[in-house]
Design a protein around this motif. Structure first.
Motif, PDB file in Angstrom:
ATOM      1  N   ARG A 275       2.494   6.391  -7.366  1.00  0.00           N
ATOM      2  CA  ARG A 275       1.326   6.891  -8.087  1.00  0.00           C
ATOM      3  C   ARG A 275       1.780   7.770  -9.256  1.00  0.00           C
ATOM      4  O   ARG A 275       2.653   8.615  -9.118  1.00  0.00           O
ATOM      5  CB  ARG A 275       0.445   7.694  -7.134  1.00  0.00           C
TER       6      ARG A 275
ATOM      7  N   LYS B   3       2.336   1.697  -3.408  1.00  0.00           N
ATOM      8  CA  LYS B   3       1.313   2.129  -4.355  1.00  0.00           C
ATOM      9  C   LYS B   3       1.090   3.633  -4.249  1.00  0.00           C
ATOM     10  O   LYS B   3       0.942   4.319  -5.250  1.00  0.00           O
ATOM     11  CB  LYS B   3       0.016   1.363  -4.076  1.00  0.00           C
ATOM     12  N   CYS B   4       1.090   4.149  -3.029  1.00  0.00           N
ATOM     13  CA  CYS B   4       0.915   5.594  -2.824  1.00  0.00           C
ATOM     14  C   CYS B   4       2.105   6.373  -3.371  1.00  0.00           C
ATOM     15  O   CYS B   4       1.931   7.427  -3.975  1.00  0.00           O
ATOM     16  CB  CYS B   4       0.727   5.905  -1.346  1.00  0.00           C
TER      17      CYS B   4
ATOM     18  N   ASP C 209       5.480  -1.058 -14.458  1.00  0.00           N
ATOM     19  CA  ASP C 209       5.444  -2.040 -13.365  1.00  0.00           C
ATOM     20  C   ASP C 209       6.788  -2.153 -12.651  1.00  0.00           C
ATOM     21  O   ASP C 209       6.855  -2.411 -11.453  1.00  0.00           O
ATOM     22  CB  ASP C 209       5.029  -3.415 -13.884  1.00  0.00           C
TER      23      ASP C 209
ATOM     24  N   GLN D 128       0.835  -1.210   0.000  1.00  0.00           N
ATOM     25  CA  GLN D 128       0.000   0.000   0.000  1.00  0.00           C
ATOM     26  C   GLN D 128       0.866   1.255   0.000  1.00  0.00           C
ATOM     27  O   GLN D 128       0.569   2.216  -0.710  1.00  0.00           O
ATOM     28  CB  GLN D 128      -0.928   0.004   1.215  1.00  0.00           C
TER      29      GLN D 128
ATOM     30  N   PHE E 131       7.040   0.290  -9.814  1.00  0.00           N
ATOM     31  CA  PHE E 131       6.287  -0.158  -8.645  1.00  0.00           C
ATOM     32  C   PHE E 131       7.057  -1.222  -7.876  1.00  0.00           C
ATOM     33  O   PHE E 131       7.185  -1.159  -6.651  1.00  0.00           O
ATOM     34  CB  PHE E 131       4.922  -0.680  -9.095  1.00  0.00           C
TER      35      PHE E 131
END
Length: 117
Positions: free
Chosen positions: A91, A87-88, A96, A84, A99
């Motif tokens: 953004r 992901k923040c 990929d 999480q 990430f």
């Protein structure tokens, strides 16, 4: 008045979780279910709480298994928090690999990164 009953039920559940032995947990869980059901028996607004109590009653044995095994789901939940956070922070990136890199940067210990250079 109803908020105080819901708060009391929450605090009683916390009390159940603090049990140190299986036998104590059984007694506390039985007490919790009985008292909590009495507290919400006639209040329509607390119907979701009543439904949650029925779920606890249904899964009583599985809940008590926590004291027998001593295991919990912390090792499974921890990576979820890292994902999480990544992901923040990632953004707006469409790649990929970015990430995945963000996850590695968040999850790696600083000491291990310094040793690898």
């Amino acid at each position: 008045m109803w908020t105080s009953k819901a708060w009391r039920i929450k605090e009683m559940l916390r009390w159940v979780r603090k049990a140190t032995s299986m036998r104590g947990a059984q007694w506390r869980l039985t007490n919790f279910i009985n008292i909590a059901m009495e507290l919400v028996a006639d209040i329509g607004l607390l119907k979701p709480v009543r439904k949650a109590l029925k779920t606890v009653k249904t899964h009583r044995d599985a809940i008590l298994a926590r004291w027998a095994s001593g295991l919990n789901n912390a090792r499974i939940e921890a990576p979820g928090g890292i994902f999480q956070a990544a992901k923040c922070r990632a953004r707006g990136y469409r790649n990929d690999d970015t990430f995945i890199s963000m996850i590695y940067l968040l999850a790696a210990r600083v000491q291990n990164l310094l040793k690898s250079t």
